[in-house]
Design an enzyme around this catalytic site. Structure first.
Site, mmCIF file in Angstrom:
data_model
loop_
_atom_site.group_PDB
_atom_site.id
_atom_site.type_symbol
_atom_site.label_atom_id
_atom_site.label_comp_id
_atom_site.label_asym_id
_atom_site.label_seq_id
_atom_site.Cartn_x
_atom_site.Cartn_y
_atom_site.Cartn_z
ATOM 1 N N ASN A 15 1.020 -1.165 -0.162
ATOM 2 C CA ASN A 15 -0.181 0.010 -0.028
ATOM 3 C C ASN A 15 0.959 0.806 0.002
ATOM 4 O OD1 ASN A 15 0.664 -1.004 2.883
ATOM 5 N ND2 ASN A 15 -0.804 0.472 3.446
ATOM 6 N N ASP A 44 0.524 -5.757 12.790
ATOM 7 C CA ASP A 44 -0.905 -4.968 11.248
ATOM 8 C C ASP A 44 -0.259 -3.463 11.497
ATOM 9 O OD1 ASP A 44 -2.000 -4.762 9.887
ATOM 10 O OD2 ASP A 44 -3.563 -3.793 10.397
#
Length: 420
Positions: free
Chosen positions: A96, A306
């Site tokens: 991303n 994460d």
């Protein structure tokens, strides 16, 4: 480099030295000798640390560093330094960035930026071109230059036929498809877990059903096609049950859970603090309990930080407008120590090496003489509070500020380098 690590307790169920307190002599990046009170005739560097424990180096299956395109959030060089000081010898980098990592040149670029670091970087290639969910990206080309899996991070793949094709195609080269699962229509404009807390606070809810319905769909597609599917950062009790049932059918499915979903609940949203706005949203205490049980019974394969740095301009806003995400590398081990036994923590922080092993240097065979020294050094007993001074990342959007921790990382030894 020669290094002698003194009086270290080995935590590694695959090692013949599991639970033994020993010395480790490292020469040229390899564990040359393991034993008690090893001599140091060459006067090599010695490491002696309080309550030192050692395990195989930890692997994080989901980190975001921003670069290229969002270097103001984090750079690859600093991100890998943060990972090393947080105990991780390997990280899987999400695609991303800007541009998205959806072709071989982008994969080669991020790998080149990681050269020379103690922590190894393993890129995840985008599953679809620009992560738009319309056309498959150049999966085979990316695999050939080092992509370890393919997914679009927190973007759900709305087209089930595209998932079907991806699972069929990747079987030709033993590829791993990552399917983040959150139904776009059911999520809508929701910003928090749909339940008592979101109702009380007047926040638009994201029902647990949004995750569970997509997991059911993705598992049905996997059952039809075969292949290997990884479902990241599950967050609900029913998701655990669904994946457990799929595993009884011998489907090749794995899953992960984020640290914050094991430690924090949606009750944290009472102050509208956007540090707690994450994807998927923080759920209930009952969900936390089910996720912890899923780790201990083997349903959930791994734990991820994460880690997702967000700059202050996009995080310190009204709750509805703020971007989702929290950093998590620095706090991962200490937070886990408050909710899980040490051996489960180590197992779930190292399991990803085997699941993503197709592009790894080697499978984890345990700490023993002759193996490459890929080690994490830590003290599992130290109690402390996570504060801003403990944040090493460029971005400071941590959901764990002021949270009690149990266990502290000393550092790592990997790639012939010691980071303490």
């Amino acid at each position: 480099m020669k290094l002698l690590i003194r009086t270290a307790k080995i935590i590694d169920a695959k090692s013949p030295f599991h639970h033994h307190t020993v010395d480790l002599l490292i020469e040229n990046g390899t564990i040359a000798k393991i034993g008690s009170q090893l001599p140091n005739p060459n006067q090599c560097k010695e490491i002696t640390l309080e309550n030192l424990h050692v395990s195989v180096g930890w692997f994080d299956s989901s980190v975001s560093f921003g670069e290229p395109g969002f270097e103001d959030r984090e750079t690859i060089v600093n991100g890998l330094e943060v990972a090393a000081r947080s105990g991780f010898t390997g990280v899987a980098l999400q695609p991303n960035s800007f541009p998205v990592l959806d072709n071989q040149s982008q994969i080669q670029f991020v790998k080149s930026k990681a050269q020379g670091a103690a922590t190894e970087l393993f890129p995840i290639g985008a599953l679809t071109a620009s992560s738009f969910g319309k056309d498959l990206a150049e999966l085979y080309d990316m695999k050939n230059v080092g992509a370890i899996a393919f997914g679009d991070y927190t973007k759900n793949l709305d087209n089930p036929n595209l998932l079907k094709i991806a699972l069929q195609y990747t079987q030709d080269f033993d590829g791993l498809v990552i399917a983040f699962s959150e139904n776009t229509d059911l999520k809508g404009t929701g910003v928090a877990n749909e339940g008592a807390v979101s109702t009380r606070l007047g926040l638009k809810g994201i029902p647990a059903l949004a995750e569970e319905l997509e997991i059911v769909r993705n598992l049905f597609v996997l059952e039809y096609t075969g292949g290997k599917l990884h479902i990241p950062t599950i967050s609900t009790a029913k998701s655990v049950r669904l994946i457990k049932e799929a595993k009884t059918k011998k489907l090749k499915v794995t899953c992960s859970v984020a640290v914050h979903h094991l430690v924090l609940t949606d009750e944290k949203l009472d102050g509208f603090d956007t540090r707690y706005k994450v994807t998927p949203p923080l759920r209930t205490a009952a969900d936390c309990s089910a996720l912890l049980s899923g780790l201990q019974d083997g349903t959930i394969d791994m734990i991820t930080s994460d880690h997702d740095p967000i700059d202050i301009e996009h995080k310190k806003l009204e709750f509805d407008l703020a971007k989702n995400g929290t950093i998590g590398l620095e706090s991962a081990f200490g937070a886990l120590g408050t909710v899980l036994p040490l051996e489960i923590i180590i197992e779930k922080l190292t399991a990803g090496k085997n699941i993503f092993q197709s592009q790894m240097r080697e499978e984890n065979h345990g700490i023993q003489e002759g193996m490459a020294a890929n080690l994490t050094l830590f003290n599992p007993a130290e109690n402390w509070i996570f504060e801003k001074k403990n944040i090493l990342s460029k971005s400071k959007n941590s959901a764990f500020l002021h949270v009690p921790m149990k266990g502290k990382v000393y550092g790592i030894f990997n790639q012939g380098k010691l980071i303490l």
